[in-house]
Write an enzyme that holds these catalytic residues in place. Structure first.
Site, mmCIF file in Angstrom:
data_model
loop_
_atom_site.group_PDB
_atom_site.id
_atom_site.type_symbol
_atom_site.label_atom_id
_atom_site.label_comp_id
_atom_site.label_asym_id
_atom_site.label_seq_id
_atom_site.Cartn_x
_atom_site.Cartn_y
_atom_site.Cartn_z
ATOM 1 N N ARG A 13 0.859 -1.177 0.000
ATOM 2 C CA ARG A 13 0.000 0.000 0.000
ATOM 3 C C ARG A 13 0.901 1.235 0.000
ATOM 4 N NH1 ARG A 13 -2.080 0.506 5.367
ATOM 5 N NH2 ARG A 13 -0.751 2.332 5.560
ATOM 6 N N HIS A 29 -3.646 4.219 4.707
ATOM 7 C CA HIS A 29 -4.718 3.233 4.819
ATOM 8 C C HIS A 29 -6.033 3.846 4.339
ATOM 9 C CE1 HIS A 29 -7.251 0.055 6.401
ATOM 10 N NE2 HIS A 29 -7.928 0.968 7.085
ATOM 11 N N TYR A 40 4.424 5.307 11.086
ATOM 12 C CA TYR A 40 4.721 3.911 11.406
ATOM 13 C C TYR A 40 5.545 3.180 10.343
ATOM 14 C CZ TYR A 40 0.440 3.342 8.565
ATOM 15 O OH TYR A 40 -0.510 3.409 7.574
#
Length: 393
Positions: A287, A291, A300
């Protein structure tokens, strides 16, 4: 060092190894790949179970796949921009996952049924659904709007993993209706992410599908993160190997390779329609964006990881292949880019002119034939709205 300490050390090494594989995008030697990141074509690949995967496309079909990838990415980018400008409430981008979606979407036969999550914009496009449809959902003016039976593509599912149970029940019904056992039989595919594999719904779907030999392909887009949780916190083994515990085969495919994604999905669907039961495909991809537009991935994951995966971009490798094989030239690529630009502009204009729904319309489709209770609620709500007319509220 005590034995227990040795075990901890070994686990630490395995975790480090997993992290390195994630950062470099190395899916391992068990990865089915027909198009390398540099655009080199592989004639065929033999899977661990002896299955030979290959594709036999015409030049027009190769160009068509590239066009799909570019258009889907551009429309997705437009939707992200619309959300950033306050025109959509939320958007879940597919950036980086185009090959997994277009490859698997094009592998579906007309009679096959798909059950998506909320990110399968590429599969939706391949099923012939107007790309405006999901934008109405995320703009909050309707519930999506397409007919699942007409397009053989179910409505988007927001609850993580729930669609796998819906797909399993539907697939069991396909078997009960006698629609399997021949080349023109019906198969079902359920899409979900790597994070969903930790949900009870998905594992329950695996159990039921396996026990009832459902004609179902579980298609996991392993994009390496369940929102902010990396893959190594979801599993100690490759996700496709979980299938063996439920009694059906699993395979890992390069999810950034549109050719391999097509070949593996078509084979699995054909097995399902012939009555050979379910299977699990792990599309190993990444990805590239957030998100959803409410997420900040820089909190992160590190830049070097993203850069490593950018080198495996599904569109860049397909373009390199077309150029290497002299299947397409600069004029073709420019025409595709212009078509993508025009379609994205048209999509934006249509979103901005979407009419706001009347508040009472929320009662319209609760029951197919209405009900006295619903009519009473509608009347009460209408009186409530009318109380604001001409007032200072």
């Amino acid at each position: 060092m005590a034995k227990g300490d040795t075990g901890v050390a070994a686990r630490g090494k395995r975790a480090t190894s997993r992290s390195k594989r994630q950062a470099t995008g190395d899916g391992g030697t068990d990865l089915v790949q027909l198009l390398t990141p540099s655009g080199e074509r592989v004639d065929s690949v033999t899977g661990q179970d002896g299955t030979v995967y290959r594709v036999d496309f015409t030049d027009d079909e190769y160009r068509g796949l590239y066009r799909d990838l570019v258009l889907v990415r551009k429309l997705d980018a437009e939707a992200t921009a619309l959300q950033r400008q306050g025109e959509l409430g939320l958007w879940a981008s597919l950036l980086g996952q185009e090959a997994a979606q277009v490859g698997s979407g094009r592998a579906l036969r007309p009679q096959d049924m798909a059950f998506p999550t909320y990110r399968e914009h590429g599969v939706l496009y391949c099923r012939g659904i107007d790309p405006i449809m999901p934008l109405g959902l995320f703009r909050g003016v309707d519930q999506g709007g397409w007919d699942p039976n007409e397009f053989k593509f179910n409505m988007y599912t927001i609850v993580i993993g729930a669609q796998t149970l819906h797909a399993t029940g539907y697939a069991m019904g396909v078997t009960m209706d006698g629609k399997t056992g021949s080349d023109d039989g019906e198969a079902v595919i359920a899409y979900f992410g790597d994070g969903a594999t930790s949900q009870g719904d998905v594992n329950e779907a695996f159990v039921w599908a396996g026990v009832f030999n459902a004609p179902l392909v579980f298609f996991c887009q392993n994009n390496q993160y369940a929102i902010s949780e990396p893959l190594e916190r979801q599993t100690r083994i490759p996700l496709y190997r979980r299938a063996a515990g439920f009694g059906f085969p699993g395979v890992r495919v390069d999810g950034n390779d549109v050719l391999a994604s097509y070949a593996v999905t078509r084979h699995a669907l054909d097995n399902a329609r012939l009555g050979q039961g379910p299977s699990l495909i792990e599309a190993y991809t990444y990805r590239m964006g957030a998100h959803t537009t409410s997420d900040d991935p820089t909190r992160y994951r590190i830049a070097s990881e993203v850069e490593a995966w950018q080198a495996k971009d599904p569109i860049a490798r397909m373009k390199a292949f077309l150029t290497r094989q002299q299947i397409a030239d600069d004029t073709f690529f420019a025409d595709v880019d212009e078509q993508a630009r025009q379609e994205s502009v048209a999509l934006r204009e249509r979103v901005l002119t979407m009419p706001n729904p009347e508040p009472e319309s929320m009662f319209d489709h609760v029951y197919p034939n209405g009900s006295p209770e619903l009519d009473a609620q509608r009347e009460q709500f209408s009186r409530y709205l009318a109380s604001f007319e001409g007032s200072a509220h």
